[in-house]
Design an enzyme around this catalytic site. Sequence first.
Site, PDB file in Angstrom:
ATOM      1  N   ALA A  30     -71.369  40.744  19.914  1.00  0.00           N
ATOM      2  CA  ALA A  30     -71.355  39.726  20.769  1.00  0.00           C
ATOM      3  C   ALA A  30     -71.766  38.429  19.900  1.00  0.00           C
ATOM      4  O   ALA A  30     -72.691  37.705  19.764  1.00  0.00           O
ATOM      5  CB  ALA A  30     -72.602  40.006  21.606  1.00  0.00           C
ATOM      6  N   GLY A  34     -74.010  31.858  14.520  1.00  0.00           N
ATOM      7  CA  GLY A  34     -75.078  32.465  13.555  1.00  0.00           C
ATOM      8  C   GLY A  34     -74.700  33.575  12.888  1.00  0.00           C
ATOM      9  O   GLY A  34     -74.790  33.675  11.464  1.00  0.00           O
ATOM     10  N   HIS A  35     -73.920  34.579  13.282  1.00  0.00           N
ATOM     11  CA  HIS A  35     -73.419  35.401  12.682  1.00  0.00           C
ATOM     12  C   HIS A  35     -72.293  35.008  11.726  1.00  0.00           C
ATOM     13  O   HIS A  35     -71.965  35.540  10.396  1.00  0.00           O
ATOM     14  CB  HIS A  35     -72.704  36.485  13.582  1.00  0.00           C
ATOM     15  CG  HIS A  35     -73.384  37.149  14.665  1.00  0.00           C
ATOM     16  ND1 HIS A  35     -73.510  36.942  15.697  1.00  0.00           N
ATOM     17  CD2 HIS A  35     -74.670  38.113  14.495  1.00  0.00           C
ATOM     18  CE1 HIS A  35     -74.455  37.650  16.470  1.00  0.00           C
ATOM     19  NE2 HIS A  35     -75.033  38.395  15.564  1.00  0.00           N
ATOM     20  N   LYS A 148     -83.531  33.862  11.541  1.00  0.00           N
ATOM     21  CA  LYS A 148     -84.066  34.086  13.124  1.00  0.00           C
ATOM     22  C   LYS A 148     -84.943  35.374  13.231  1.00  0.00           C
ATOM     23  O   LYS A 148     -85.700  35.282  13.707  1.00  0.00           O
ATOM     24  CB  LYS A 148     -82.967  34.077  13.563  1.00  0.00           C
ATOM     25  CG  LYS A 148     -83.148  33.627  15.320  1.00  0.00           C
ATOM     26  CD  LYS A 148     -82.015  34.164  16.207  1.00  0.00           C
ATOM     27  CE  LYS A 148     -82.896  35.015  17.291  1.00  0.00           C
ATOM     28  NZ  LYS A 148     -82.199  36.019  17.637  1.00  0.00           N
TER      29      LYS A 148
HETATM   30  P1  AMP Z   1     -77.971  40.963  15.677  1.00  0.00           P
HETATM   31  O1  AMP Z   1     -76.348  41.160  16.040  1.00  0.00           O
HETATM   32  O2  AMP Z   1     -78.651  40.020  16.368  1.00  0.00           O
HETATM   33  O3  AMP Z   1     -78.341  41.989  15.060  1.00  0.00           O
HETATM   34  O4  AMP Z   1     -77.785  40.141  14.301  1.00  0.00           O
HETATM   35  C1  AMP Z   1     -76.897  40.153  13.019  1.00  0.00           C
HETATM   36  C2  AMP Z   1     -77.463  39.302  12.030  1.00  0.00           C
HETATM   37  O5  AMP Z   1     -77.301  38.001  12.221  1.00  0.00           O
HETATM   38  C3  AMP Z   1     -78.848  39.420  11.695  1.00  0.00           C
HETATM   39  O6  AMP Z   1     -79.268  39.369  10.185  1.00  0.00           O
HETATM   40  C4  AMP Z   1     -79.585  38.306  12.418  1.00  0.00           C
HETATM   41  O7  AMP Z   1     -80.713  37.819  11.901  1.00  0.00           O
HETATM   42  C5  AMP Z   1     -78.385  37.192  12.300  1.00  0.00           C
HETATM   43  N1  AMP Z   1     -78.490  35.980  13.097  1.00  0.00           N
HETATM   44  C6  AMP Z   1     -78.522  36.452  14.550  1.00  0.00           C
HETATM   45  N2  AMP Z   1     -78.839  35.312  15.252  1.00  0.00           N
HETATM   46  C7  AMP Z   1     -78.697  34.078  14.178  1.00  0.00           C
HETATM   47  C8  AMP Z   1     -78.718  32.851  14.050  1.00  0.00           C
HETATM   48  N3  AMP Z   1     -78.828  31.946  15.194  1.00  0.00           N
HETATM   49  N4  AMP Z   1     -78.813  32.225  12.784  1.00  0.00           N
HETATM   50  C9  AMP Z   1     -78.481  32.808  11.887  1.00  0.00           C
HETATM   51  N5  AMP Z   1     -78.397  34.349  11.621  1.00  0.00           N
HETATM   52  C10 AMP Z   1     -78.459  34.912  12.842  1.00  0.00           C
END
Ligand code: AMP
Length: 281
Positions: A30, A34-35, A148
Site C-alpha cells: 500500500a 514515504g516509501h 515515522k
Molecule cells: P510500512 O509499509 O508501514 O511497514 O513501512 C515501511 C517503511 O516505510 C518503514 O521503514 C516506515 O517507517 C517507512 N515509512 C512509512 N511511512 C513513512 C513516511 N510517511 N515517511 C517516511 N517513511 C515512512
Amino acid sequence: MYVFQYAADLSRYTSMAPHTSVGFVPTMGALHAGHLALIRRAVAAGDLATASIFVNPTQFNDPEDLRKYPRTPEADVSILAKAGCHAVLMPSVEEVYPAGGQSYEFSFGHLETVMEGAFRPGHFKGVAQVVARLLDMVRPQRLYMGQKDFQQTAIVAEMLRQLNSSTQLIVAETVRETDGLAMSSRNVRLSPEFRAAAPVIYQCLLDAKRLYPEMDAAAITARAMQKMESAGLRPEYFEIVDGRTLLPVGNPRQADFVVACTAAWAGDVRLIDNVVLRAAG
Ligand code: AMP
C-alpha cells in the site's frame, strides 16, 4: 524492475548485478510517497535498490487491523518501478516462516515495552522477527527505514547490534501530506471527517517543539492530549522521551536527543507520529 517471489531467485539476480551494495527497503505494501523516498535514497546512494512487500502477520496484535490492512500489489509494483527500484521481493508467509525454520529470540528490555510496546503487546517481537528473516533473505549492506516509526528504528538498531550485523541502518525523514499529516498506508481508511481532523496530531507535535523545554513535559503532554481530544481523536499517549533510551526525559538540560512521540485513534484508524525536539549533537 524484477519481481521475485523467492529469495533464492532474488539472490541469483543480486549476485549478477554490477552494484557493490544492496539497499533494502522492507514494506508492507500500500505504498505512498514515504516509501518511495526510501527507495530513491537507496538509488541515490548507488545501491541495488531492493524493496520487499510482505504484510507480516506476526506484528499485528489486533486481527482486525491485519484483516483491514490495505493491499494494492499491482499498483505497488508499478510505482516502485517508476521510482527506479531495481528489484522487489514478494514472498509468501511460508517462505518467510518455513516450518522448522530458525526462529530469532531478542530481548529489547524497556525499548519494546514503552509507548507502542505498551499499547501493542508483542508488536516489536514480530517486527524484529520479520526484519531479521528478511535481512537473511536479502542480505543488504544498507537498510532504509522511516523516522515515522521512530520506536521501530530504535528496536531495529538494537537488533542489528545483538546480531552483530554489518548492515547499516539509515533512517529517513518522515514524508508528510501538505497539511502535515504523516503519510501512512492506513490513511486511506480515514473517513473524510477524521481525515480533516488528523493533522492535529502534527500540530500538537509542532506545539511541543515550540514549547519545550520552557514548558515542562507533563504540561505539554496534557495540552496535546486535550487538543487531540477536542478535535475528536482518541489519543493513547503523547510522550517526550530521550531519543536513545525512549524513557521520559528527566532533566531537559542533560538530554541532547529528545523526541515527542504520539499515537491516536482517528475513528477506527490508529495513527502514530513523532517530531525531534532536540537533535543529537
Ligand atoms: P510500512 O509499509 O508501514 O511497514 O513501512 C515501511 C517503511 O516505510 C518503514 O521503514 C516506515 O517507517 C517507512 N515509512 C512509512 N511511512 C513513512 C513516511 N510517511 N515517511 C517516511 N517513511 C515512512
